[in-house]
Design a protein around this motif. Sequence first.
Motif, PDB file in Angstrom:
ATOM      1  N   HIS A   1       0.846  -1.200   0.000  1.00 20.69           N
ATOM      2  CA  HIS A   1       0.000   0.000   0.000  1.00 20.69           C
ATOM      3  C   HIS A   1       0.874   1.240   0.000  1.00 20.69           C
ATOM      4  CE1 HIS A   1      -2.099   3.277   2.346  1.00 20.69           C
ATOM      5  NE2 HIS A   1      -2.898   3.094   1.312  1.00 20.69           N
ATOM      6  N   ARG A   2       0.575   2.169  -0.900  1.00 19.42           N
ATOM      7  CA  ARG A   2       1.290   3.431  -0.962  1.00 19.42           C
ATOM      8  C   ARG A   2       0.287   4.582  -1.080  1.00 19.42           C
ATOM      9  NH1 ARG A   2       4.478   1.156   1.184  1.00 19.42           N
ATOM     10  NH2 ARG A   2       6.541   0.407   0.507  1.00 19.42           N
ATOM     11  N   PRO A   3       0.224   5.471  -0.061  1.00 26.09           N
ATOM     12  CA  PRO A   3      -0.579   6.690  -0.206  1.00 26.09           C
ATOM     13  C   PRO A   3      -0.066   7.492  -1.384  1.00 26.09           C
ATOM     14  CG  PRO A   3       0.141   6.372   2.068  1.00 26.09           C
ATOM     15  CD  PRO A   3       0.917   5.401   1.230  1.00 26.09           C
ATOM     16  N   CYS A   4      -0.947   8.299  -1.978  1.00 28.44           N
ATOM     17  CA  CYS A   4      -0.545   8.997  -3.199  1.00 28.44           C
ATOM     18  C   CYS A   4      -1.350  10.277  -3.395  1.00 28.44           C
ATOM     19  CB  CYS A   4      -0.751   8.077  -4.410  1.00 28.44           C
ATOM     20  SG  CYS A   4      -0.164   8.752  -5.973  1.00 28.44           S
ATOM     21  N   GLU A   5      -0.661  11.374  -3.620  1.00 27.09           N
ATOM     22  CA  GLU A   5      -1.339  12.572  -4.103  1.00 27.09           C
ATOM     23  C   GLU A   5      -1.842  12.299  -5.515  1.00 27.09           C
ATOM     24  OE1 GLU A   5      -1.862  15.056  -2.225  1.00 27.09           O
ATOM     25  OE2 GLU A   5      -0.368  14.911  -0.620  1.00 27.09           O
ATOM     26  N   GLY A   6      -2.758  13.118  -5.995  1.00 26.40           N
ATOM     27  CA  GLY A   6      -3.383  12.809  -7.271  1.00 26.40           C
ATOM     28  C   GLY A   6      -2.691  13.355  -8.497  1.00 26.40           C
ATOM     29  N   SER A   7      -1.585  14.082  -8.325  1.00 29.63           N
ATOM     30  CA  SER A   7      -0.924  14.686  -9.482  1.00 29.63           C
ATOM     31  C   SER A   7      -0.188  13.629 -10.304  1.00 29.63           C
ATOM     32  CB  SER A   7       0.070  15.751  -9.027  1.00 29.63           C
ATOM     33  OG  SER A   7       1.170  15.154  -8.367  1.00 29.63           O
ATOM     34  N   HIS A   8       0.098  13.991 -11.544  1.00 27.35           N
ATOM     35  CA  HIS A   8       0.817  13.082 -12.442  1.00 27.35           C
ATOM     36  C   HIS A   8       2.186  12.731 -11.871  1.00 27.35           C
ATOM     37  CE1 HIS A   8       3.200  11.834 -15.952  1.00 27.35           C
ATOM     38  NE2 HIS A   8       2.050  11.455 -16.494  1.00 27.35           N
ATOM     39  N   ASP A   9       2.895  13.731 -11.354  1.00 30.84           N
ATOM     40  CA  ASP A   9       4.235  13.480 -10.806  1.00 30.84           C
ATOM     41  C   ASP A   9       4.173  12.579  -9.582  1.00 30.84           C
ATOM     42  OD1 ASP A   9       5.339  15.031 -12.769  1.00 30.84           O
ATOM     43  OD2 ASP A   9       5.626  16.808 -11.509  1.00 30.84           O
ATOM     44  N   ALA A  10       3.165  12.786  -8.724  1.00 37.11           N
ATOM     45  CA  ALA A  10       3.041  11.960  -7.533  1.00 37.11           C
ATOM     46  C   ALA A  10       2.755  10.507  -7.897  1.00 37.11           C
ATOM     47  CB  ALA A  10       1.947  12.506  -6.631  1.00 37.11           C
ATOM     48  N   VAL A  11       1.873  10.306  -8.861  1.00 39.43           N
ATOM     49  CA  VAL A  11       1.553   8.940  -9.293  1.00 39.43           C
ATOM     50  C   VAL A  11       2.774   8.292  -9.934  1.00 39.43           C
ATOM     51  CG1 VAL A  11       0.071   7.516 -10.749  1.00 39.43           C
ATOM     52  CG2 VAL A  11      -0.884   9.508  -9.590  1.00 39.43           C
ATOM     53  N   ALA A  12       3.534   9.069 -10.713  1.00 38.00           N
ATOM     54  CA  ALA A  12       4.752   8.541 -11.336  1.00 38.00           C
ATOM     55  C   ALA A  12       5.739   8.087 -10.266  1.00 38.00           C
ATOM     56  CB  ALA A  12       5.375   9.596 -12.233  1.00 38.00           C
ATOM     57  N   GLY A  13       5.852   8.882  -9.203  1.00 41.53           N
ATOM     58  CA  GLY A  13       6.756   8.512  -8.123  1.00 41.53           C
ATOM     59  C   GLY A  13       6.325   7.230  -7.430  1.00 41.53           C
ATOM     60  N   VAL A  14       5.028   7.099  -7.163  1.00 43.69           N
ATOM     61  CA  VAL A  14       4.515   5.888  -6.516  1.00 43.69           C
ATOM     62  C   VAL A  14       4.703   4.679  -7.427  1.00 43.69           C
ATOM     63  CG1 VAL A  14       2.387   4.725  -5.793  1.00 43.69           C
ATOM     64  CG2 VAL A  14       2.889   7.036  -4.984  1.00 43.69           C
ATOM     65  N   LEU A  15       4.437   4.842  -8.713  1.00 44.35           N
ATOM     66  CA  LEU A  15       4.590   3.734  -9.649  1.00 44.35           C
ATOM     67  C   LEU A  15       6.049   3.288  -9.720  1.00 44.35           C
ATOM     68  CD1 LEU A  15       3.106   1.915 -11.628  1.00 44.35           C
ATOM     69  CD2 LEU A  15       3.472   3.638 -13.410  1.00 44.35           C
ATOM     70  N   ALA A  16       6.979   4.234  -9.704  1.00 37.52           N
ATOM     71  CA  ALA A  16       8.399   3.885  -9.723  1.00 37.52           C
ATOM     72  C   ALA A  16       8.792   3.131  -8.451  1.00 37.52           C
ATOM     73  CB  ALA A  16       9.236   5.159  -9.872  1.00 37.52           C
ATOM     74  N   ARG A  17       8.269   3.572  -7.306  1.00 31.63           N
ATOM     75  CA  ARG A  17       8.564   2.883  -6.043  1.00 31.63           C
ATOM     76  C   ARG A  17       8.041   1.455  -6.072  1.00 31.63           C
ATOM     77  NH1 ARG A  17       6.839   5.559  -0.584  1.00 31.63           N
ATOM     78  NH2 ARG A  17       7.840   3.614   0.112  1.00 31.63           N
ATOM     79  N   VAL A  18       6.838   1.298  -6.560  1.00 28.46           N
ATOM     80  CA  VAL A  18       6.240  -0.046  -6.623  1.00 28.46           C
ATOM     81  C   VAL A  18       7.077  -0.951  -7.517  1.00 28.46           C
ATOM     82  CG1 VAL A  18       4.241  -1.364  -7.436  1.00 28.46           C
ATOM     83  CG2 VAL A  18       3.889   0.730  -6.101  1.00 28.46           C
ATOM     84  N   SER A  19       7.509  -0.425  -8.658  1.00 32.27           N
ATOM     85  CA  SER A  19       8.317  -1.223  -9.594  1.00 32.27           C
ATOM     86  C   SER A  19       9.631  -1.650  -8.958  1.00 32.27           C
ATOM     87  CB  SER A  19       8.578  -0.426 -10.865  1.00 32.27           C
ATOM     88  OG  SER A  19       7.367  -0.149 -11.545  1.00 32.27           O
ATOM     89  N   ASP A  20      10.231  -0.758  -8.159  1.00 32.70           N
ATOM     90  CA  ASP A  20      11.496  -1.084  -7.496  1.00 32.70           C
ATOM     91  C   ASP A  20      11.304  -2.073  -6.353  1.00 32.70           C
ATOM     92  OD1 ASP A  20      12.899   0.557  -9.180  1.00 32.70           O
ATOM     93  OD2 ASP A  20      12.944   2.276  -7.809  1.00 32.70           O
ATOM     94  N   GLU A  21      10.254  -1.851  -5.555  1.00 28.02           N
ATOM     95  CA  GLU A  21      10.066  -2.637  -4.338  1.00 28.02           C
ATOM     96  C   GLU A  21       9.388  -3.976  -4.593  1.00 28.02           C
ATOM     97  OE1 GLU A  21       9.511   1.423  -1.624  1.00 28.02           O
ATOM     98  OE2 GLU A  21       7.803   0.103  -2.013  1.00 28.02           O
ATOM     99  N   ARG A  22       8.476  -4.000  -5.539  1.00 33.09           N
ATOM    100  CA  ARG A  22       7.735  -5.226  -5.849  1.00 33.09           C
ATOM    101  C   ARG A  22       7.625  -5.401  -7.367  1.00 33.09           C
ATOM    102  NH1 ARG A  22       4.302  -6.543  -1.384  1.00 33.09           N
ATOM    103  NH2 ARG A  22       5.646  -6.293   0.438  1.00 33.09           N
ATOM    104  N   PRO A  23       8.709  -5.801  -8.006  1.00 30.56           N
ATOM    105  CA  PRO A  23       8.659  -5.948  -9.469  1.00 30.56           C
ATOM    106  C   PRO A  23       7.672  -7.005  -9.941  1.00 30.56           C
ATOM    107  CG  PRO A  23      10.706  -6.851  -8.557  1.00 30.56           C
ATOM    108  CD  PRO A  23      10.038  -6.109  -7.449  1.00 30.56           C
ATOM    109  N   GLY A  24       7.222  -7.870  -9.019  1.00 32.61           N
ATOM    110  CA  GLY A  24       6.276  -8.911  -9.418  1.00 32.61           C
ATOM    111  C   GLY A  24       4.826  -8.479  -9.365  1.00 32.61           C
TER     112      GLY A  24
END
Length: 352
Positions: free
Chosen positions: A216-239
């Motif tokens: 679970h990752r909280p997320c602001e609704g901006s494009h940059d915030a979502v991009a940051g969360v998506l990058a974190r998810v890809s790094d932390e849980r590539p599966g």
Amino acid sequence: MVTLAEVARHAGVSASTVSYVLSGKRPISAVTRQRVRASIEHLGYQPHAGARALASSRSRIIALMVPLRTDMYVPVMLEIAVSVATAARAHGYDVLLLTGEEGPSALRRVTGSGLAEAVILMDVQLDDERLPLLRAAGPPAVLVGLPADPAGLNCVDLDFEAAGALCVDHLAGLGHREIAVVGESPGVYARHTGFAERTLRGLRSRAAERDVRLLHRPCEGSHDAVAGVLARVSDERPGVSAFVVQNETAVEPLLALLRRTGRAVPEDVSVVAVCADQIAAQASVALTSVAIPAHELGRRAVERLIARLVGRPDGDCDCDCDCDGVAGVELLTPALTVRDSSGPPPPRAPGN
């Protein structure tokens, strides 16, 4: 202008009976109430607010506390507010909208002045600071939301815990074993807002039952915030092969970023949302979703409040609901609608 006497003649009852139907001071049979209300609607009768308040010592105004915070999705809040206003008007009440973040001070001001005779509270937190005032000597009230301890309170809400569980069940049933949750803004969780916390509880509990890894990752609704969360998810849980989104403003940025990074929905990754049906159906990829029944929540809140105000001994609140006006919790059963955004996970490469 239509008078009360004209309504009485049209309905074939006395003027006092019409008055009692409007005020709820005395029990009137359901058949008579229905006839009187039909005459009121047919003739377009509008009671004079000032005279009505003086005669009954009641303002017939409901205060609706709906703080419009920058980290909340305002359109859904306003849809509930419109539903409250429409349902209240059908029962002869007007709505005073309070949009500030004043908390107990606003509640004291409105109810202490006698401006409103009842309150509906939205944006309910698990340990909401307004609740002690309601429990101590507050006005009749209904919460659109569920605090941690609802004892003695009148609450209506979607069963968000069950909504979270539904999302996991759907994705697990398709074969997904790693799911990421794009949540509300961090401030929503910092305030322990009930709907967000309860959804997360349902997600986590059902994920544990279904042997699904959940991130679970909280997320602001901006494009940059979502991009940051998506990058974190890809790094932390590539599966991760599926996302659950509980943040309306993050939906389109997430879908756009998945496209930009070459991940097709649902062939490469599935997306499920907890959001208004309109958002899910009109997204760039029609989203499998659990709907927020905003209109129904507003209507049910008013029905429960009217039942409390009328206080009929037979529990008849003069509406089409089955509530009885007493304190208690009513949780609406969530439903998941399958659309184009969810499917089985892609086959894993050998050795993965």
